[in-house]
Write a protein that holds these residues in place. Structure first.
Motif, PDB file in Angstrom:
ATOM      1  N   PRO A   1       5.580   4.510   1.332  1.00  0.00           N
ATOM      2  CA  PRO A   1       4.289   3.924   1.705  1.00  0.00           C
ATOM      3  C   PRO A   1       4.320   2.389   1.700  1.00  0.00           C
ATOM      4  CG  PRO A   1       3.964   5.733   0.168  1.00  0.00           C
ATOM      5  CD  PRO A   1       5.425   5.465   0.200  1.00  0.00           C
ATOM      6  N   GLN A   2       5.076   1.812   0.767  1.00  0.00           N
ATOM      7  CA  GLN A   2       5.163   0.353   0.718  1.00  0.00           C
ATOM      8  C   GLN A   2       5.931  -0.196   1.921  1.00  0.00           C
ATOM      9  OE1 GLN A   2       5.485  -1.501  -3.208  1.00  0.00           O
ATOM     10  NE2 GLN A   2       6.102   0.487  -4.006  1.00  0.00           N
ATOM     11  N   ILE A   3       6.909   0.566   2.385  1.00  0.00           N
ATOM     12  CA  ILE A   3       7.644   0.150   3.588  1.00  0.00           C
ATOM     13  C   ILE A   3       6.741   0.220   4.812  1.00  0.00           C
ATOM     14  CG2 ILE A   3       9.573   0.723   5.107  1.00  0.00           C
ATOM     15  CD1 ILE A   3      11.036   1.825   2.653  1.00  0.00           C
ATOM     16  N   LEU A   4       5.997   1.319   4.934  1.00  0.00           N
ATOM     17  CA  LEU A   4       5.168   1.520   6.116  1.00  0.00           C
ATOM     18  C   LEU A   4       3.973   0.571   6.165  1.00  0.00           C
ATOM     19  CD1 LEU A   4       5.133   5.432   6.204  1.00  0.00           C
ATOM     20  CD2 LEU A   4       6.433   3.895   7.690  1.00  0.00           C
ATOM     21  N   LEU A   5       3.418   0.253   4.997  1.00  0.00           N
ATOM     22  CA  LEU A   5       2.198  -0.549   4.954  1.00  0.00           C
ATOM     23  C   LEU A   5       2.439  -1.993   4.527  1.00  0.00           C
ATOM     24  CD1 LEU A   5      -0.185   2.042   3.228  1.00  0.00           C
ATOM     25  CD2 LEU A   5       0.186   1.657   5.668  1.00  0.00           C
TER      26      LEU A   5
ATOM     27  N   VAL B   1      -8.665   0.517   6.386  1.00  0.00           N
ATOM     28  CA  VAL B   1      -8.335   1.221   5.144  1.00  0.00           C
ATOM     29  C   VAL B   1      -6.865   1.034   4.791  1.00  0.00           C
ATOM     30  CG1 VAL B   1      -8.186   3.470   4.014  1.00  0.00           C
ATOM     31  CG2 VAL B   1     -10.169   2.909   5.442  1.00  0.00           C
ATOM     32  N   LEU B   2      -5.981   1.184   5.776  1.00  0.00           N
ATOM     33  CA  LEU B   2      -4.551   1.027   5.530  1.00  0.00           C
ATOM     34  C   LEU B   2      -4.210  -0.419   5.181  1.00  0.00           C
ATOM     35  CD1 LEU B   2      -3.001   3.285   8.324  1.00  0.00           C
ATOM     36  CD2 LEU B   2      -3.482   3.835   5.929  1.00  0.00           C
ATOM     37  N   GLN B   3      -4.894  -1.358   5.799  1.00  0.00           N
ATOM     38  CA  GLN B   3      -4.662  -2.766   5.480  1.00  0.00           C
ATOM     39  C   GLN B   3      -5.022  -3.049   4.020  1.00  0.00           C
ATOM     40  OE1 GLN B   3      -6.624  -5.573   8.031  1.00  0.00           O
ATOM     41  NE2 GLN B   3      -6.195  -7.306   6.688  1.00  0.00           N
ATOM     42  N   THR B   4      -6.142  -2.494   3.575  1.00  0.00           N
ATOM     43  CA  THR B   4      -6.565  -2.695   2.195  1.00  0.00           C
ATOM     44  C   THR B   4      -5.554  -2.096   1.215  1.00  0.00           C
ATOM     45  OG1 THR B   4      -8.902  -2.664   2.843  1.00  0.00           O
ATOM     46  CG2 THR B   4      -8.393  -2.266   0.519  1.00  0.00           C
ATOM     47  N   ILE B   5      -5.086  -0.889   1.534  1.00  0.00           N
ATOM     48  CA  ILE B   5      -4.081  -0.254   0.673  1.00  0.00           C
ATOM     49  C   ILE B   5      -2.805  -1.095   0.652  1.00  0.00           C
ATOM     50  CG2 ILE B   5      -2.613   1.774   0.368  1.00  0.00           C
ATOM     51  CD1 ILE B   5      -4.863   3.436   1.611  1.00  0.00           C
ATOM     52  N   GLY B   6      -2.382  -1.526   1.832  1.00  0.00           N
ATOM     53  CA  GLY B   6      -1.162  -2.331   1.923  1.00  0.00           C
ATOM     54  C   GLY B   6      -1.259  -3.623   1.144  1.00  0.00           C
ATOM     55  N   ASP B   7      -2.425  -4.236   1.138  1.00  0.00           N
ATOM     56  CA  ASP B   7      -2.610  -5.496   0.413  1.00  0.00           C
ATOM     57  C   ASP B   7      -2.454  -5.322  -1.090  1.00  0.00           C
ATOM     58  OD1 ASP B   7      -3.046  -6.853   2.767  1.00  0.00           O
ATOM     59  OD2 ASP B   7      -5.239  -6.776   2.641  1.00  0.00           O
ATOM     60  N   TRP B   8      -2.640  -4.102  -1.589  1.00  0.00           N
ATOM     61  CA  TRP B   8      -2.553  -3.847  -3.022  1.00  0.00           C
ATOM     62  C   TRP B   8      -1.185  -3.342  -3.450  1.00  0.00           C
ATOM     63  CZ3 TRP B   8      -5.828  -4.992  -6.962  1.00  0.00           C
ATOM     64  CH2 TRP B   8      -7.113  -5.440  -6.605  1.00  0.00           C
ATOM     65  N   LEU B   9      -0.271  -3.158  -2.516  1.00  0.00           N
ATOM     66  CA  LEU B   9       1.060  -2.663  -2.856  1.00  0.00           C
ATOM     67  C   LEU B   9       1.981  -3.820  -3.221  1.00  0.00           C
ATOM     68  CD1 LEU B   9       1.496   0.036  -0.064  1.00  0.00           C
ATOM     69  CD2 LEU B   9       0.862   0.385  -2.462  1.00  0.00           C
ATOM     70  N   PRO B  10       2.775  -3.693  -4.278  1.00  0.00           N
ATOM     71  CA  PRO B  10       3.583  -4.830  -4.746  1.00  0.00           C
ATOM     72  C   PRO B  10       4.615  -5.326  -3.744  1.00  0.00           C
ATOM     73  CG  PRO B  10       4.147  -2.803  -5.925  1.00  0.00           C
ATOM     74  CD  PRO B  10       2.904  -2.523  -5.158  1.00  0.00           C
TER      75      PRO B  10
END
Length: 244
Positions: free
Chosen positions: A170-174, A187-196
């Protein structure tokens, strides 16, 4: 926790790895080869100039995650961890000792990968090379700490590999490698912004293009460090003595 016991754990891990040439090759050589392969694939285009910094985040992070999680799991499965924890060694000493050991290896790994990408593959870095190295190093340490944390939930090496889709993919994709995160659905942008990993990719891109100042990169480094510290703390809490 005791500094002496932590350093003793670090020394033991480094000694084990020193006698395992396959692990050394996986940690130090494979990320460089993969970066070189990507550069070779896109040799006649400017694609590598765009995604090269992200590759410096992706490959070391992924490999450190896999190697660290399997190594920690093996300590549980063989009963080594249970024997160690029956001595005056705490879970925090064990986790921090592993983090320091693989952190030292990450210094070598990041040095080789960054040097190869710049001076062999021709990756153009407009910002500070030292700052690029610092981000690549913190990214590799992040992979180490997340691997330590993930190992607490696995019973076999196969289950560790199964965690890749949950922790890494998921971190690679987002993370903005294939498509800038601002072009993703909200929604995906928000999730991606929170991934380390996203913060590591952003920081490496900022250094490579010199599009942000050092304060911005420093802020991203602090965020990555916070994730790494959180993973170490959670790993200490969730670590089990032995795998059933």
């Amino acid at each position: 926790m005791s500094p002496r016991r932590t350093l003793a754990t670090t020394g033991r891990v480094l000694t084990q790895i020193r006698h395992d040439p396959r692990t050394i090759g996986l940690l130090l050589v494979v990320p460089t080869l993969l970066i070189g392969l990507v550069a070779w694939i896109f040799v006649d285009t400017d694609t590598f100039a765009r995604i090269g910094p992200a590759m410096l985040a992706l490959f070391p992070f992924t490999i450190m995650f896999v190697v660290t999680s399997i190594a920690t799991l093996r300590e549980r499965r063989t009963g080594t961890l249970e024997r160690l924890l029956s001595m005056p060694l705490g879970k925090g000493d064990f986790i921090l000792g592993y983090t320091l050991a693989f952190g030292l290896l990450a210094i070598v790994q990041a040095s080789i990968a960054v040097g190869f990408a710049i001076w062999v593959c021709g990756l153009d870095i407009k910002g500070s090379v030292w700052l690029l190295f610092a981000v690549a190093l913190m990214d590799a340490i992040l992979g180490t700490t997340l691997g330590l944390f993930a190992s607490a939930f696995a019973r076999t090496e196969f289950q560790v590999v199964q965690f890749l889709p949950a922790f890494v993919f998921p971190q690679i994709l987002l993370g903005g490698i294939f498509l800038p995160r601002e072009h993703l659905p909200d929604v995906l942008q928000t999730i991606g912004d929170w991934l380390p990993l996203s913060h590591a990719i952003d920081a490496l891109d900022a250094v490579a293009t010199n599009s942000e100042d050092a304060a911005y990169v420093g802020g991203e480094l602090l965020i990555i460090a916070a994730f790494a510290i959180g993973a170490v703390v959670l790993g200490s809490i969730t670590l089990r003595r032995r795998t059933p």
